[in-house]
Design an enzyme around this catalytic site. Sequence first.
Site, PDB file in Angstrom:
ATOM      1  N   GLU A 196     129.912  29.374 -22.059  1.00 41.98           N
ATOM      2  CA  GLU A 196     128.932  30.371 -22.456  1.00 41.98           C
ATOM      3  C   GLU A 196     129.334  31.754 -21.950  1.00 41.98           C
ATOM      4  OE1 GLU A 196     125.013  28.992 -21.214  1.00 41.98           O
ATOM      5  OE2 GLU A 196     125.710  26.906 -21.271  1.00 41.98           O
ATOM      6  N   GLU A 250     117.819  33.499 -25.560  1.00 41.98           N
ATOM      7  CA  GLU A 250     117.087  32.467 -24.816  1.00 41.98           C
ATOM      8  C   GLU A 250     116.257  33.157 -23.743  1.00 41.98           C
ATOM      9  OE1 GLU A 250     117.976  28.625 -21.846  1.00 41.98           O
ATOM     10  OE2 GLU A 250     119.620  29.645 -22.871  1.00 41.98           O
TER      11      GLU A 250
END
Length: 471
Positions: free
Chosen positions: A275, A386
């Site tokens: 990520e 997110e």
Amino acid sequence: MVILCWMDLVGAPFLKEKNRNRWYHFDDRRRQHQCTPTETNIAQETTRGNFSNMASCCYKISPIIPIFVFFLLVSSSICPVYSSEANHLHAKNQTFRPEEELQKLKIIRERLNKINKPAVKTIQSPDGDIIDCILLHHQPAFDHPQLKGKKPLDPPERPSGHNPNGMVAEDFQLWSMSGESCPEGTIPIRRTTERDMLRASSVRRFGRKPRRRVRRDSTSNGHEHAVGYVSGDQYYGAKASINVWAPRVSNQYEFSLSQLWVISGSFGDDLNTIEAGWQISPELYGDNYPRFFTYWTTDAYQATGCYNLLCSGFVQTNNRIAIGAAISPTSSYNGGQFDISLLVWKDPKHGNWWLEFGSGILVGYWPSFLFTHLRDHASMVQFGGEIVNSRPGGFHTSAEMGSGHFAGEGFGKASYFRNLQVVDWDNNLIPLANLRVLADHSNCYDIQGGINRVWGNYFYYGGPGRNVRCP
């Protein structure tokens, strides 16, 4: 180029070609900050405020831990005190136990000794960060048994179809804006402090995401998403340009991030992810500035992996970029827009996963041996936002995602991802096929995808969180 502070407005789906090459002005004043020798004991971060009010300085103070220990021993013998727990935002009446606190502080000291390596140069950032210039082979990655005694690898072959237009400015981070940098043969690492660790909900899990059951198609432990994704093929990398904002969060235990995920394995305990993106995390960094970050895990965030360079894993090779440092400038509503371009791809020769920033700036790599499923390829690539919803006061959080505005507001108001691509089996960068979009709670945060000649695959996403339709 995506690091420079201007946008070619033909990229916005609703603007005409006559608007090409309009420049936006960012009033981002550069502050001079001071380099201090390594021997200086800088154990306290400066007070963080607005960028416009920042002044850089260095402090020489006594260490925090001995004072804190003394306080605990005295206070525990007099009366109970109140402490705040990570998952509960209300106070609970607890009595300090000196032995437990001393053990906690011992763990903190041991962890700091592992994370913070001896520096050859120290730079004080105007936002309060301390940046240590660490010898390349002394970085935390080389504490790993499989890397001890080895040297960082040479740059790999880049994917075909990736044509960087020269090197762009690397001073997109506050710490480097005075022109100070780390010498060749070193890398910049944001120093971790006692305060960082004492702020964490769990000292033992400092630098890791909370354990949680991960599912692509729903919320999990209060985590909410608005994402675009592709699956059903074999992927060897991903690329995107990510709009940078400074969204607000409701409290220290929430975060808001925008990133890309390279994923393999099931969504059970064997999940592998790589990520990278930007995030706001008061718990991790102690402020509300957007910061460039990386993450990896091989077991669904349970016992492996970490943010940035907070464990042995990612090998950094660049001496100009500090992972975890604040990004500047950021985008403004109805004003200038700023984005960063990230490319993650698997080196066909050695199998390691490399990270590139902007136009040709190699940051470093994740060694292939860290992973199980990702030793071969990814089975999904995901892009988007997110947040953590801690439900303060029993209501949905007002933590913002992206710009804090819904996708329908479009360019200059809603946050975006553009030029989404993946890397195929033959090391070619190719457009996405069948991009799907998903928002866990579209009344709180939503997403709208599209495609055009200049932006390729893109989407707008985000939202304000709590509102009349998201109680």
